[in-house]
Structure formats: structure tokens, C-alpha cells
Design a protein around this motif. Structure first.
Motif, PDB file in Angstrom:
ATOM      1  N   PRO A 155      -5.706  -5.860 -10.381  1.00  0.00           N
ATOM      2  CA  PRO A 155      -6.003  -4.779  -9.441  1.00  0.00           C
ATOM      3  C   PRO A 155      -5.275  -3.503  -9.858  1.00  0.00           C
ATOM      4  N   THR A 156      -5.856  -2.381  -9.555  1.00  0.00           N
ATOM      5  CA  THR A 156      -5.231  -1.087  -9.832  1.00  0.00           C
ATOM      6  C   THR A 156      -4.468  -0.620  -8.597  1.00  0.00           C
ATOM      7  N   PRO A 157      -3.630   0.405  -8.754  1.00  0.00           N
ATOM      8  CA  PRO A 157      -3.002   0.989  -7.560  1.00  0.00           C
ATOM      9  C   PRO A 157      -4.022   1.432  -6.520  1.00  0.00           C
ATOM     10  N   ALA A 158      -5.155   1.962  -6.970  1.00  0.00           N
ATOM     11  CA  ALA A 158      -6.194   2.362  -6.012  1.00  0.00           C
ATOM     12  C   ALA A 158      -6.725   1.162  -5.249  1.00  0.00           C
ATOM     13  N   ASP A 159      -6.853   0.010  -5.932  1.00  0.00           N
ATOM     14  CA  ASP A 159      -7.324  -1.207  -5.260  1.00  0.00           C
ATOM     15  C   ASP A 159      -6.367  -1.639  -4.154  1.00  0.00           C
ATOM     16  N   LEU A 160      -5.084  -1.327  -4.321  1.00  0.00           N
ATOM     17  CA  LEU A 160      -4.095  -1.673  -3.298  1.00  0.00           C
ATOM     18  C   LEU A 160      -3.953  -0.588  -2.250  1.00  0.00           C
ATOM     19  N   GLY A 161      -4.767   0.443  -2.335  1.00  0.00           N
ATOM     20  CA  GLY A 161      -4.722   1.514  -1.352  1.00  0.00           C
ATOM     21  C   GLY A 161      -3.553   2.453  -1.531  1.00  0.00           C
ATOM     22  N   GLN A 162      -2.962   2.481  -2.711  1.00  0.00           N
ATOM     23  CA  GLN A 162      -1.795   3.324  -2.957  1.00  0.00           C
ATOM     24  C   GLN A 162      -2.222   4.763  -3.243  1.00  0.00           C
ATOM     25  N   ASP A 163      -1.384   5.682  -2.827  1.00  0.00           N
ATOM     26  CA  ASP A 163      -1.692   7.112  -2.868  1.00  0.00           C
ATOM     27  C   ASP A 163      -1.511   7.662  -4.278  1.00  0.00           C
ATOM     28  N   PRO A 164      -2.507   8.370  -4.824  1.00  0.00           N
ATOM     29  CA  PRO A 164      -2.334   8.993  -6.148  1.00  0.00           C
ATOM     30  C   PRO A 164      -1.195  10.009  -6.178  1.00  0.00           C
ATOM     31  N   ASP A 165      -0.868  10.585  -5.034  1.00  0.00           N
ATOM     32  CA  ASP A 165       0.227  11.547  -4.974  1.00  0.00           C
ATOM     33  C   ASP A 165       1.552  10.776  -4.882  1.00  0.00           C
ATOM     34  N   HIS A 181       0.798  -1.220   0.000  1.00  0.00           N
ATOM     35  CA  HIS A 181       0.000   0.000   0.000  1.00  0.00           C
ATOM     36  C   HIS A 181       0.835   1.278   0.000  1.00  0.00           C
ATOM     37  N   ASP A 182       2.051   1.233   0.556  1.00  0.00           N
ATOM     38  CA  ASP A 182       2.861   2.456   0.620  1.00  0.00           C
ATOM     39  C   ASP A 182       4.132   2.362  -0.218  1.00  0.00           C
ATOM     40  N   ILE A 183       4.185   1.395  -1.127  1.00  0.00           N
ATOM     41  CA  ILE A 183       5.325   1.234  -2.022  1.00  0.00           C
ATOM     42  C   ILE A 183       5.069   2.030  -3.298  1.00  0.00           C
ATOM     43  N   ARG A 242       4.490  11.526  -5.882  1.00  0.00           N
ATOM     44  CA  ARG A 242       5.677  12.289  -5.508  1.00  0.00           C
ATOM     45  C   ARG A 242       5.892  12.243  -3.997  1.00  0.00           C
ATOM     46  N   ALA A 243       4.789  12.288  -3.252  1.00  0.00           N
ATOM     47  CA  ALA A 243       4.902  12.200  -1.795  1.00  0.00           C
ATOM     48  C   ALA A 243       5.365  10.817  -1.367  1.00  0.00           C
ATOM     49  N   VAL A 244       4.868   9.777  -2.044  1.00  0.00           N
ATOM     50  CA  VAL A 244       5.291   8.415  -1.715  1.00  0.00           C
ATOM     51  C   VAL A 244       6.776   8.239  -2.017  1.00  0.00           C
ATOM     52  N   GLU A 245       7.193   8.718  -3.183  1.00  0.00           N
ATOM     53  CA  GLU A 245       8.608   8.637  -3.547  1.00  0.00           C
ATOM     54  C   GLU A 245       9.470   9.357  -2.512  1.00  0.00           C
ATOM     55  N   ALA A 246       9.017  10.524  -2.072  1.00  0.00           N
ATOM     56  CA  ALA A 246       9.788  11.311  -1.104  1.00  0.00           C
ATOM     57  C   ALA A 246       9.936  10.566   0.218  1.00  0.00           C
ATOM     58  N   SER A 247       8.910   9.797   0.598  1.00  0.00           N
ATOM     59  CA  SER A 247       8.966   9.091   1.880  1.00  0.00           C
ATOM     60  C   SER A 247      10.031   8.001   1.878  1.00  0.00           C
ATOM     61  N   TRP A 248      10.411   7.537   0.689  1.00  0.00           N
ATOM     62  CA  TRP A 248      11.429   6.486   0.587  1.00  0.00           C
ATOM     63  C   TRP A 248      12.783   7.036   0.122  1.00  0.00           C
ATOM     64  N   ALA A 249      12.892   8.353  -0.009  1.00  0.00           N
ATOM     65  CA  ALA A 249      14.078   8.945  -0.627  1.00  0.00           C
ATOM     66  C   ALA A 249      15.367   8.580   0.113  1.00  0.00           C
ATOM     67  N   ARG A 250      15.334   8.614   1.436  1.00  0.00           N
ATOM     68  CA  ARG A 250      16.560   8.334   2.190  1.00  0.00           C
ATOM     69  C   ARG A 250      17.022   6.891   1.991  1.00  0.00           C
ATOM     70  N   SER A 251      16.088   5.958   2.040  1.00  0.00           N
ATOM     71  CA  SER A 251      16.460   4.555   1.836  1.00  0.00           C
ATOM     72  C   SER A 251      16.975   4.324   0.424  1.00  0.00           C
ATOM     73  N   ARG A 252      16.312   4.955  -0.545  1.00  0.00           N
ATOM     74  CA  ARG A 252      16.744   4.788  -1.935  1.00  0.00           C
ATOM     75  C   ARG A 252      18.141   5.380  -2.148  1.00  0.00           C
ATOM     76  N   GLU A 253      18.407   6.533  -1.539  1.00  0.00           N
ATOM     77  CA  GLU A 253      19.707   7.180  -1.671  1.00  0.00           C
ATOM     78  C   GLU A 253      20.802   6.338  -1.030  1.00  0.00           C
ATOM     79  N   ALA A 254      20.492   5.745   0.120  1.00  0.00           N
ATOM     80  CA  ALA A 254      21.482   4.883   0.784  1.00  0.00           C
ATOM     81  C   ALA A 254      21.743   3.641  -0.047  1.00  0.00           C
ATOM     82  N   GLY A 255      20.675   3.060  -0.603  1.00  0.00           N
ATOM     83  CA  GLY A 255      20.826   1.899  -1.463  1.00  0.00           C
ATOM     84  C   GLY A 255      21.698   0.836  -0.836  1.00  0.00           C
TER      85      GLY A 255
END
Length: 438
Positions: A397-407, A362-364, A409-422
Motif C-alpha cells: 500500500p502507498t501512503p495515499a492508500d492509508l489516507g495519509q496527507d501529502p503535506d 492515517h495521521d502518522i 510538513r503539516a503532519v510533522e508539525a502536528s506531532w512537534a510537541r510530542s516529539r520535542e517532549a520525547g
């Protein structure tokens, strides 16, 4: 490796259903029905094998591997759906209900009573100490049936041929080509070689070369383990059963198999991927000259660090992928994680796959979800997503069916630190926090 962040999700369309490809499903005939697919000269041996089934079932119960009460409830609650293990029409109905457009098909539909075991026990229990003649005969019987089974809807199924690779090399190579010509698309080798040559032995080079030439990924799958060593202590078996199929990975890697055969793809199925980040960290550090490895001779068989082989040739069919594993995806590599439903096994997500996906993804970020739920597997196993897209629009199923946020950019930002660390041991960033609950 494709970077899912190169494609803006709004351009793909947030409402577009997922093309889901399960990298780990199972099918197999009720064991006695394999007879027509078995060479007649092995029928007497087959009768003896069938005669020992009840004894093997009793042994499973004694060891605690089989829970009688659970088995009765499982078969009672899912009787019709379980027929999808060998009935093609029923199978499509169950896949559609799960939203799965395509699948990779391993043996052994019944993981509770083993009543769909391939002849002579060469399914998920395939092991290197199998009798060479009976092992190949049983494997070929299953492979013949499986080729028939997947032929009705080849765009939706990739059949995994059983390959008793520790046998006579010429026969093993011949079976690879025969399986390919029959319409199968991948190969399952034993997780354990027992008293036969380990997989670093050069005798297997013709096998790896043939698999690469046929564009057939080679896989191990959890199931085989030295159960006789565990006694009645089921916890020992459970703690080790996913280690055995992972073990061939480092035999192949450190012996230079991936360097000598750059077209070979290798995967580990139904063993999770929680073990991979620490293993990759450890192997990379050894190769790159960590203090603890300086006294060792150079790793002459390798021309590049282990993580480069992982990204080029290795993948994990991370069945029933866990939240903790998704939190480690930037260390593992998003494209190296191939989700699987494990249909029709009770430890998988069927028959509640849609709900399971919503609870897990849901938050990926949607772009990453598309890769892990299907697009990466389609590339590894050769599925044509243009053929699957119309079906996915109907069942997926669509992203909405999985409860994923249409925004997004905000979801990407929430994972930015982990992605940068890689892979933090390469990027120099601090070790990232997991960021999600297990």
C-alpha cells in the motif's frame, strides 16, 4: 538508531509503496504431520501426546479460553486462507493480499483449536519446566520443518527457531548453531523458567554469546502463563498473559546481560508496547538516582541508563499496534516498535490488514510509518530491502492508500510537541498529552 526525520519524505517519494515487514506471523504443521521431522526414538511419546489432544481441547473450552461459536465461524469463513499456516503457496497469496512483503515466522498457525501445535507443546506454550529430552526433541522437529518451509522464498521469511533454553547449555548452544546453518534467523526462548534458573543466572551466558555471534535475535512471545492458578477466571489470564513474556527483559537488563553481550538483540513479541513507556521511565529514574532509589546500592552491572540499552539492543514486536501505543512512540522510540499482522491468528489484522493500517496510521508521519511498518524490522531480522522493493511496488500500500496527507510538513508539525517532549524525564519537557483517541 535511525532518525526518520533525517530523511525528507518528498525525496523518498510520497507515492512509493511501503515495504511492509510483519514482525509477528505464525506457521506450523497440523500436529500429526510432524512425525517425519521427529527423531524415531520419540515416536511412542509422540503418539501419547497426540492422544491427549482432545482432552486439552476440552480443558480450553472449560476454562473459557476457547469460544465454540467463534471457532466454528472462524474456520468456516477462512478455511482456504488458513491453509497458509503450512502451505507455502497459499501463504504467499495471503501475504500479498495483505500487502506484506516479508515476515518473521513464529510457531503455532492455529491459535483457536491448537491443531498445529509443535510436538510436546513446545510452541507458544514453551515453558522452562518442559521435560528436557522431549522439549528439545519437539523443538528440533519444528525447527527442521520450519527450515524447509522458509527455504523456498528465504528473502521473504525469517524463521524463528524454538529454543528450550533452560535445558543443558551445551545442547542449547549446539541447537543455535544448527538452526542458523539450516537457514533460520531468530530464536524464541520460554517466557517462564518455572523451577529452573532465572535468566539473570550466569549459566546462560554461553547461550547469549552464541545468539549474538550468530546474529540471531532472541525473543519471547505471549502464550505461556500459569493457567492452573486462574481457575475459571479468564480475565486474570488475559490481564497477565502479556506480562510474562515482558518479564525476562528486566531480568536480562538489570543483571548486565546487555552490557556483557552488546551484540545481543532481544525482543518481546505479541505483548503490545503500552507497558514500555512507564517501565522505561521507572527504570531510568532508578538508575539515574531518583529519590526513591537513593537508599539502594549502585546498579553495578549497568554502565549506562536503561534507555540506552533499549535503543541499542531491545525491540518490541508490537502486533496489531494500537493508536494509544503510536501516541507513545516518542517515549518508546520509533525504531523500537516493529509492527506485526499476527497472520493467521484471529486477534491479528488479517484478512483486513490494509483497512486496519489505514484506520491506525492515517495521521502518522510517513517517514515514521516506513520505519515501524518494515524498515526497522528489516534491520533487526536481516531482510534485504533491495530484494523486497520490487515486490513491495507490486503489492504494498502507498501512503495515499492509508489516507495519509501529502503535506507531510503539516503532519510533522502536528506531532512537534510530542516529539520535542520525547522521553520527558530526560528532556525536561512537560508530560505530553496523547493527542489521539485510543
Amino acid at each position: 538508531m535511525t532518525d526518520p526525520h533525517d530523511t525528507e519524505e518528498p525525496r523518498q517519494g510520497f507515492a512509493e509503496p511501503y515495504v511492509i515487514v510483519s514482525s509477528d506471523c505464525h506457521a506450523g504443521l497440523p500436529t500429526e504431520e510432524y512425525r517425519p521431522y521427529l527423531d524415531a526414538r520419540f515416536h511412542r511419546d509422540f503418539d501419547e501426546f497426540l492422544g491427549g489432544r482432545e482432552r486439552r481441547r476440552e480443558e480450553m473450552t472449560r476454562l473459557g479460553i476457547r469460544n465454540e461459536a467463534f471457532a466454528d465461524r472462524w474456520f468456516s469463513d477462512n478455511e482456504e486462507g488458513l491453509r497458509g499456516g503450512w502451505d507455502p503457496a497459499r501463504r504467499l497469496k495471503e501475504l500479498d493480499g495483505d500487502g506484506v512483503a516479508a515476515e518473521v515466522v513464529f510457531p503455532d498457525a492455529d491459535a483457536v483449536d491448537s491443531r498445529t501445535a509443535a510436538p510436546f507443546g513446545v510452541g507458544l506454550g514453551l515453558s522452562g519446566d518442559q521435560d528436557p529430552e522431549l522439549g528439545m526433541a519437539g523443538a528440533q522437529a519444528h525447527n527442521r520443518w520450519l527450515a524447509d518451509f522458509v527455504s523456498g522464498n528465504p528473502e521473504r521469511h525469517c524463521g524463528v527457531a524454538l529454543l528450550p533454553v533452560t535445558g543443558e547449555v551445551d545442547r542449547v548452544v549446539a541447537e543455535i548453531h544448527r538452526a542458523k546453518e539450516s537457514g533460520l534467523g531468530a530464536l524464541m526462548i520460554p517466557s517462564m523458567w518455572v523451577d529452573k534458573a532465572p535468566y539473570h543466572d550466569r549459566r546462560y551466558d554461553p547461550v547469549w554469546a552464541a545468539a549474538a555471534a550468530c546474529a540471531m535475535p532472541v525473543l519471547t512471545h505471549s502464550g505461556a502463563a500459569p493457567r492452573d492458578e486462574y481457575g475459571d477466571h479468564l480475565g486474570i489470564y488475559v490481564s497477565e498473559v502479556t506480562w510474562w513474556p515482558a518479564r525476562p527483559l528486566w531480568f536480562l537488563l538489570w543483571s548486565g546481560v546487555f552490557e556483557r553481550h552488546p551484540g545481543l538483540r532481544f525482543g518481546v513479541a505479541e505483548s503490545g508496547c503500552w507497558w514500555l513507556p512507564n517501565l522505561l521511565w521507572f527504570m531510568d529514574r532508578l538508575y539515574l538516582g531518583a529519590h526513591g532509589g537513593k537508599k539502594l546500592s549502585p546498579f553495578a552491572e549497568l554502565k549506562r541508563p536503561p534507555h540506552e540499552y533499549l535503543d541499542r539492543q531491545i525491540f518490541v514486536c508490537a502486533t496489531n499496534t494500537k493508536r494509544r501505543e503510536l501516541a507513545q512512540r516518542y517515549e518508546i522510540g520509533v525504531d523500537n516498535i516493529l509492527w506485526g499482522s499476527d497472520f493467521p491468528h484471529p486477534e491479528g489484522t488479517w484478512p483486513d490488514t490494509r483497512g486496519w493500517l489505514a484506520r491506525t496510521f492515517h495521521d502518522i508521519p510517513v517517514a515514521e510509518t516506513r520505519r515501524m511498518l518494515g524498515l526497522a524490522a528489516a534491520e533487526v531480522f536481516g531482510f534485504d530491502t533491495t530484494k523486497l522493493a520490487p515486490l513491495a511496488r507490486r503489492i504494498g500500500p502507498t501512503p495515499a492508500d492509508l489516507g495519509q496527507d501529502p503535506d507531510q510538513r503539516a503532519v510533522e508539525a502536528s506531532w512537534a510537541r510530542s516529539r520535542e517532549a520525547g522521553r520527558h524525564w530526560l528532556t525536561g519537557h512537560d508530560f505530553p498529552t496523547l493527542g489521539v483517541t485510543p
